[in-house]
Design a protein around this motif. Structure first.
Motif, PDB file in Angstrom:
ATOM      1  N   ALA A  49      14.310   3.127  23.114  1.00 11.38           N
ATOM      2  CA  ALA A  49      13.938   4.399  22.494  1.00 11.38           C
ATOM      3  C   ALA A  49      14.588   5.571  23.231  1.00 11.38           C
ATOM      4  O   ALA A  49      15.008   6.554  22.608  1.00 11.38           O
ATOM      5  CB  ALA A  49      12.421   4.547  22.494  1.00 11.38           C
ATOM      6  N   GLY A  50      14.689   5.457  24.557  1.00 14.51           N
ATOM      7  CA  GLY A  50      15.349   6.506  25.329  1.00 14.51           C
ATOM      8  C   GLY A  50      16.821   6.644  24.983  1.00 14.51           C
ATOM      9  O   GLY A  50      17.354   7.749  24.887  1.00 14.51           O
ATOM     10  N   LEU A  51      17.497   5.512  24.801  1.00 18.92           N
ATOM     11  CA  LEU A  51      18.903   5.534  24.393  1.00 18.92           C
ATOM     12  C   LEU A  51      19.064   6.250  23.053  1.00 18.92           C
ATOM     13  O   LEU A  51      19.952   7.103  22.887  1.00 18.92           O
ATOM     14  CB  LEU A  51      19.443   4.108  24.288  1.00 18.92           C
ATOM     15  N   ILE A  52      18.194   5.915  22.104  1.00 19.93           N
ATOM     16  CA  ILE A  52      18.260   6.541  20.779  1.00 19.93           C
ATOM     17  C   ILE A  52      17.971   8.039  20.881  1.00 19.93           C
ATOM     18  O   ILE A  52      18.650   8.860  20.253  1.00 19.93           O
ATOM     19  CB  ILE A  52      17.256   5.862  19.825  1.00 19.93           C
ATOM     20  N   GLY A  53      16.973   8.411  21.684  1.00 20.88           N
ATOM     21  CA  GLY A  53      16.624   9.817  21.837  1.00 20.88           C
ATOM     22  C   GLY A  53      17.761  10.646  22.405  1.00 20.88           C
ATOM     23  O   GLY A  53      18.034  11.755  21.933  1.00 20.88           O
ATOM     24  N   SER A  54      18.451  10.120  23.412  1.00 19.53           N
ATOM     25  CA  SER A  54      19.574  10.854  24.004  1.00 19.53           C
ATOM     26  C   SER A  54      20.732  10.984  23.028  1.00 19.53           C
ATOM     27  O   SER A  54      21.375  12.031  22.949  1.00 19.53           O
ATOM     28  CB  SER A  54      20.042  10.154  25.279  1.00 19.53           C
ATOM     29  N   ALA A  55      21.014   9.917  22.279  1.00 22.62           N
ATOM     30  CA  ALA A  55      22.099   9.984  21.284  1.00 22.62           C
ATOM     31  C   ALA A  55      21.785  11.032  20.221  1.00 22.62           C
ATOM     32  O   ALA A  55      22.645  11.851  19.861  1.00 22.62           O
ATOM     33  CB  ALA A  55      22.300   8.613  20.642  1.00 22.62           C
ATOM     34  N   ILE A 113      27.490  10.577  20.393  1.00 18.96           N
ATOM     35  CA  ILE A 113      26.558   9.450  20.342  1.00 18.96           C
ATOM     36  C   ILE A 113      26.836   8.464  21.479  1.00 18.96           C
ATOM     37  O   ILE A 113      25.922   8.028  22.189  1.00 18.96           O
ATOM     38  CB  ILE A 113      26.647   8.744  18.975  1.00 18.96           C
ATOM     39  N   LEU A 114      28.126   8.127  21.668  1.00 18.49           N
ATOM     40  CA  LEU A 114      28.488   7.205  22.738  1.00 18.49           C
ATOM     41  C   LEU A 114      28.140   7.781  24.107  1.00 18.49           C
ATOM     42  O   LEU A 114      27.626   7.066  24.982  1.00 18.49           O
ATOM     43  CB  LEU A 114      29.981   6.879  22.666  1.00 18.49           C
ATOM     44  N   ALA A 115      28.398   9.087  24.286  1.00 15.91           N
ATOM     45  CA  ALA A 115      28.071   9.735  25.555  1.00 15.91           C
ATOM     46  C   ALA A 115      26.566   9.720  25.800  1.00 15.91           C
ATOM     47  O   ALA A 115      26.116   9.490  26.935  1.00 15.91           O
ATOM     48  CB  ALA A 115      28.583  11.173  25.558  1.00 15.91           C
ATOM     49  N   GLY A 116      25.788   9.956  24.750  1.00 16.21           N
ATOM     50  CA  GLY A 116      24.340   9.910  24.891  1.00 16.21           C
ATOM     51  C   GLY A 116      23.839   8.540  25.307  1.00 16.21           C
ATOM     52  O   GLY A 116      22.979   8.412  26.188  1.00 16.21           O
ATOM     53  N   LEU A 117      24.398   7.504  24.701  1.00 14.67           N
ATOM     54  CA  LEU A 117      23.981   6.142  25.025  1.00 14.67           C
ATOM     55  C   LEU A 117      24.358   5.766  26.458  1.00 14.67           C
ATOM     56  O   LEU A 117      23.531   5.251  27.223  1.00 14.67           O
ATOM     57  CB  LEU A 117      24.621   5.151  24.047  1.00 14.67           C
ATOM     58  N   VAL A 118      25.619   6.044  26.831  1.00 14.43           N
ATOM     59  CA  VAL A 118      26.107   5.647  28.155  1.00 14.43           C
ATOM     60  C   VAL A 118      25.404   6.412  29.268  1.00 14.43           C
ATOM     61  O   VAL A 118      24.923   5.823  30.247  1.00 14.43           O
ATOM     62  CB  VAL A 118      27.637   5.846  28.243  1.00 14.43           C
TER      63      VAL A 118
END
Length: 283
Positions: A191-197, A221-226
């Motif tokens: 959920a945190g990965l999705i929230g940052s993206a 999106i990629l930057a948010g996930l990484v």
């Protein structure tokens, strides 16, 4: 609960004002305060036999490291001046390392001997953490879009943490690293990965409306996930230090929110990577 909301209501507008409305040097002062508090908290938590003079030198080094990086960034290094800039960047770590080993050697064999673990802890707090936090004001000073770039790590950290908290509460069953952080779950992590993206996509929309920035949403999106994944590692890393020391919070600067390294733990790891992505032209 009231104290937690007071910290958010008062602290968040002050942070945004320092990052967006004030001159660059105000942001640098804020980062100096973050670095100084983080250096003290790290020594106080992980240090075993740290003399008072080492506390003073480490905190002073943390502040000096920020100003040296800020000053070096504002210089135009070329020809003979380039070597001068490199010397200034290296001088703080060299001076701090010399002082630390002098104290360690001088005290060795006495009841108050400072172990090598404390030397390493002081070097981390006095130079490494400040270098990582300096990416905050470096983003702020990055040309036309600096006032938007500086918000990127906080979007990743704050929105990611919020989504992770609610995702863990609603769906969390399998623990992620129970020995280090017993409340973190794999569902919360996802959920945190999705929230940052999503947060960086929203950042791109606002940046386009405010400053005419042309966002590449796939890159965002990629930057948010990484960077969120790296931020989660940073959160766990700071929790690991607390677990080894047997404490719940690094300090109580933010009342029930804990200390600087409790609030700016994931940001510590996220910000340098965001800065690298901006310098590489990916954001």
């Amino acid at each position: 609960m009231l104290q937690r909301w007071l910290v958010v209501i008062i602290g968040l507008p002050l942070l945004l004002a320092a990052l967006l409305l004030c001159p660059d040097w105000v942001t640098v002062i804020v980062v100096c305060g973050i670095a100084a508090a983080a250096a003290y908290e790290l020594l106080h938590t992980a240090g075993k036999k740290v003399p008072k003079c080492v506390y003073a030198f480490t905190i002073l080094a943390a502040v000096a490291q920020e100003w040296v990086i800020y000053d070096a960034h504002t210089w135009q290094f070329y020809d003979s001046y380039q070597s001068v800039g490199m010397v200034r960047i290296l001088c703080v770590p060299l001076v701090l390392l010399t002082v630390l080993f002098f104290v360690a050697v001088k005290s060795y064999g006495t009841p108050n001997a400072m172990p090598f673990a404390d030397v390493a802890t002081a070097m981390m707090g006095g130079t490494v953490f400040p270098m990582m936090y300096s990416a905050i004001f470096l983003l702020r000073m990055d040309g036309l879009y600096g006032k938007m770039y500086v918000l990127l790590p906080f979007c990743v950290a704050f929105l990611g943490d919020s989504f992770a908290m609610y995702g863990g509460m609603l769906f969390g069953k399998r623990k992620m690293a129970p020995a280090v952080s017993p409340h973190k779950t794999w569902a919360g992590s996802v959920a945190g990965l999705i929230g940052s993206a999503l947060g960086l996509v929203l950042w791109g929309v606002v940046a386009r409306m405010w400053l005419g920035y042309e966002p590449n949403y796939l890159n965002l999106i990629l930057a948010g996930l990484v960077t969120n994944a790296i931020g989660q590692l940073g959160d766990l890393a700071m929790s690991l230090i607390k677990r080894e020391a047997g404490v719940k919070d690094y300090s109580h600067i933010f009342l029930t929110h804990g200390g600087m390294l409790d609030r700016f733990d994931s940001t510590l790891f996220i910000t340098p990577w965001i800065y690298l992505l901006v310098c590489a032209g990916m954001l």
